[in-house]
Motif scaffolding. Structure first.
Motif, PDB file in Angstrom:
ATOM      1  N   PRO A 253      18.365   2.424   1.640  1.00 22.60           N
ATOM      2  CA  PRO A 253      18.738   2.030   2.769  1.00 22.60           C
ATOM      3  C   PRO A 253      20.218   2.505   2.943  1.00 22.60           C
ATOM      4  N   ALA A 254      20.612   2.900   4.293  1.00 21.88           N
ATOM      5  CA  ALA A 254      22.126   3.353   4.419  1.00 21.88           C
ATOM      6  C   ALA A 254      23.015   2.142   4.093  1.00 21.88           C
ATOM      7  N   PRO A 255      24.200   2.670   3.399  1.00 13.04           N
ATOM      8  CA  PRO A 255      24.824   1.475   3.198  1.00 13.04           C
ATOM      9  C   PRO A 255      25.543   0.767   4.628  1.00 13.04           C
ATOM     10  N   LEU A 256      25.889  -0.487   4.342  1.00 14.44           N
ATOM     11  CA  LEU A 256      26.546  -1.328   5.457  1.00 14.44           C
ATOM     12  C   LEU A 256      28.127  -1.047   5.436  1.00 14.44           C
ATOM     13  N   THR A 257      28.540  -0.633   6.699  1.00 11.78           N
ATOM     14  CA  THR A 257      30.212  -0.433   6.501  1.00 11.78           C
ATOM     15  C   THR A 257      30.854  -1.288   7.688  1.00 11.78           C
ATOM     16  N   TRP A 258      31.982  -1.991   7.394  1.00  6.64           N
ATOM     17  CA  TRP A 258      32.832  -2.543   7.997  1.00  6.64           C
ATOM     18  C   TRP A 258      34.409  -1.987   7.944  1.00  6.64           C
ATOM     19  N   THR A 259      34.906  -2.132   8.979  1.00  2.32           N
ATOM     20  CA  THR A 259      36.454  -1.920   8.707  1.00  2.32           C
ATOM     21  C   THR A 259      37.289  -3.169   9.332  1.00  2.32           C
ATOM     22  N   PHE A 260      38.383  -3.370   8.656  1.00  4.42           N
ATOM     23  CA  PHE A 260      39.277  -4.407   8.879  1.00  4.42           C
ATOM     24  C   PHE A 260      40.704  -4.062   8.994  1.00  4.42           C
ATOM     25  N   ASP A 261      41.323  -4.522   9.997  1.00  6.38           N
ATOM     26  CA  ASP A 261      43.018  -4.181  10.101  1.00  6.38           C
ATOM     27  C   ASP A 261      43.642  -5.721  10.585  1.00  6.38           C
ATOM     28  N   GLY A 262      44.865  -5.688  10.465  1.00  6.35           N
ATOM     29  CA  GLY A 262      45.689  -6.775  10.762  1.00  6.35           C
ATOM     30  C   GLY A 262      46.461  -7.003   9.416  1.00  6.35           C
ATOM     31  N   SER A 263      46.758  -8.366   9.398  1.00  8.03           N
ATOM     32  CA  SER A 263      47.505  -8.803   8.237  1.00  8.03           C
ATOM     33  C   SER A 263      46.629  -8.993   7.109  1.00  8.03           C
TER      34      SER A 263
ATOM     35  N   ARG B  78      38.867   1.554  -3.734  1.00  9.98           N
ATOM     36  CA  ARG B  78      39.228   3.047  -3.610  1.00  9.98           C
ATOM     37  C   ARG B  78      40.470   3.239  -2.694  1.00  9.98           C
ATOM     38  N   PRO B  79      41.485   3.541  -3.487  1.00  9.23           N
ATOM     39  CA  PRO B  79      42.854   3.582  -2.761  1.00  9.23           C
ATOM     40  C   PRO B  79      42.599   4.812  -1.791  1.00  9.23           C
ATOM     41  N   LEU B  80      43.039   5.019  -0.673  1.00 14.33           N
ATOM     42  CA  LEU B  80      43.062   6.323   0.228  1.00 14.33           C
ATOM     43  C   LEU B  80      44.445   6.365   0.625  1.00 14.33           C
ATOM     44  N   ARG B  81      44.782   7.891   0.550  1.00 14.73           N
ATOM     45  CA  ARG B  81      46.225   8.213   0.986  1.00 14.73           C
ATOM     46  C   ARG B  81      46.326   8.502   2.512  1.00 14.73           C
ATOM     47  N   THR B  82      44.917   8.194   3.384  1.00 12.17           N
ATOM     48  CA  THR B  82      44.974   8.641   4.599  1.00 12.17           C
ATOM     49  C   THR B  82      45.197   7.420   5.552  1.00 12.17           C
ATOM     50  N   GLU B  83      45.476   7.809   6.912  1.00 19.17           N
ATOM     51  CA  GLU B  83      45.825   6.648   7.768  1.00 19.17           C
ATOM     52  C   GLU B  83      44.457   6.153   7.949  1.00 19.17           C
ATOM     53  N   GLY B  84      44.453   4.940   8.602  1.00 21.72           N
ATOM     54  CA  GLY B  84      43.399   4.408   9.058  1.00 21.72           C
ATOM     55  C   GLY B  84      43.415   2.767   8.989  1.00 21.72           C
ATOM     56  N   PRO B  85      42.300   1.913   9.185  1.00 27.22           N
ATOM     57  CA  PRO B  85      42.265   0.675   9.008  1.00 27.22           C
ATOM     58  C   PRO B  85      42.714   0.419   7.584  1.00 27.22           C
ATOM     59  N   LEU B  86      43.254  -0.833   7.620  1.00 24.37           N
ATOM     60  CA  LEU B  86      43.746  -1.563   6.052  1.00 24.37           C
ATOM     61  C   LEU B  86      42.571  -1.495   5.281  1.00 24.37           C
ATOM     62  N   ALA B  87      41.438  -1.906   5.542  1.00 30.12           N
ATOM     63  CA  ALA B  87      40.328  -2.164   4.517  1.00 30.12           C
ATOM     64  C   ALA B  87      39.105  -1.771   5.101  1.00 30.12           C
ATOM     65  N   THR B  88      38.133  -1.168   4.275  1.00 31.86           N
ATOM     66  CA  THR B  88      36.796  -0.759   4.540  1.00 31.86           C
ATOM     67  C   THR B  88      35.910  -1.456   3.807  1.00 31.86           C
ATOM     68  N   LEU B  89      35.025  -2.112   4.089  1.00 31.58           N
ATOM     69  CA  LEU B  89      34.120  -2.690   3.250  1.00 31.58           C
ATOM     70  C   LEU B  89      32.818  -1.983   3.140  1.00 31.58           C
ATOM     71  N   VAL B  90      32.045  -1.312   2.195  1.00 29.08           N
ATOM     72  CA  VAL B  90      30.723  -0.747   2.024  1.00 29.08           C
ATOM     73  C   VAL B  90      29.815  -1.551   1.080  1.00 29.08           C
ATOM     74  N   VAL B  91      28.825  -1.807   1.731  1.00 30.66           N
ATOM     75  CA  VAL B  91      28.018  -2.609   1.047  1.00 30.66           C
ATOM     76  C   VAL B  91      26.686  -1.852   0.753  1.00 30.66           C
ATOM     77  N   ALA B  92      26.477  -1.213  -0.380  1.00 28.26           N
ATOM     78  CA  ALA B  92      25.108  -0.630  -0.701  1.00 28.26           C
ATOM     79  C   ALA B  92      24.152  -1.676  -1.340  1.00 28.26           C
ATOM     80  N   TYR B  93      22.976  -1.267  -1.233  1.00 29.86           N
ATOM     81  CA  TYR B  93      21.864  -2.406  -1.646  1.00 29.86           C
ATOM     82  C   TYR B  93      20.679  -1.420  -1.662  1.00 29.86           C
ATOM     83  N   ARG B  94      19.539  -2.278  -2.557  1.00 33.26           N
ATOM     84  CA  ARG B  94      18.411  -1.767  -2.765  1.00 33.26           C
ATOM     85  C   ARG B  94      17.389  -2.909  -2.088  1.00 33.26           C
ATOM     86  N   ASN B  95      16.200  -2.331  -1.427  1.00 27.81           N
ATOM     87  CA  ASN B  95      15.137  -3.289  -0.941  1.00 27.81           C
ATOM     88  C   ASN B  95      14.521  -3.964  -1.850  1.00 27.81           C
TER      89      ASN B  95
END
Length: 117
Positions: A21-31, A100-117
């Motif tokens: 399955p495709a990984p699930l991805t969410w982004t988070f910004d704020g404090s 994974r530290p990113l040197r690019t602009e974007g939201p503070l954090a991105t959560l990527v959840v990969a899983y097996r069926n």
């Protein structure tokens, strides 16, 4: 003697050509503290959705420019980050999340959840 065909990165042994399955991805910004609390809540929900913590692999992308802006604005990374990692350990994940530290602009954090069926 025949050699097995190498698996594509989205295949599993014994399952034919069924893709993962495709990984699930969410982004988070704020404090920082709000992002970590929201990230943990989302992870709990993802575990319920997937149904088995043993089938999950996590990656957290952190935007270093966004993190720097939060620190300049007065947010403290510690102790919130250490406490967050301690709480994640209680979920029984098969491995600690890859950060994974990113040197690019974007939201503070991105959560990527990969899983097996």
């Amino acid at each position: 003697m025949t050699h097995p065909k190498p698996l594509r990165s989205t295949q599993r042994p014994g399952r034919g050509d069924e893709p993962l399955p495709a990984p699930l991805t969410w982004t988070f910004d704020g404090s920082i503290e709000t992002c970590l609390a929201d990230l943990e809540d989302t992870l709990r929900r993802a575990i319920v959705m997937v149904g088995d913590v043993a089938r999950i692999a996590l990656q957290i992308d952190l935007s270093l420019p966004a993190l720097q802006r939060r620190v300049v604005a007065g947010d403290a990374l510690q102790p919130a980050w250490g406490e967050f990692l301690e709480r994640l350990a209680a979920y029984g994940l098969p491995a600690a999340p890859r950060v994974r530290p990113l040197r690019t602009e974007g939201p503070l954090a991105t959560l990527v959840v990969a899983y097996r069926n």
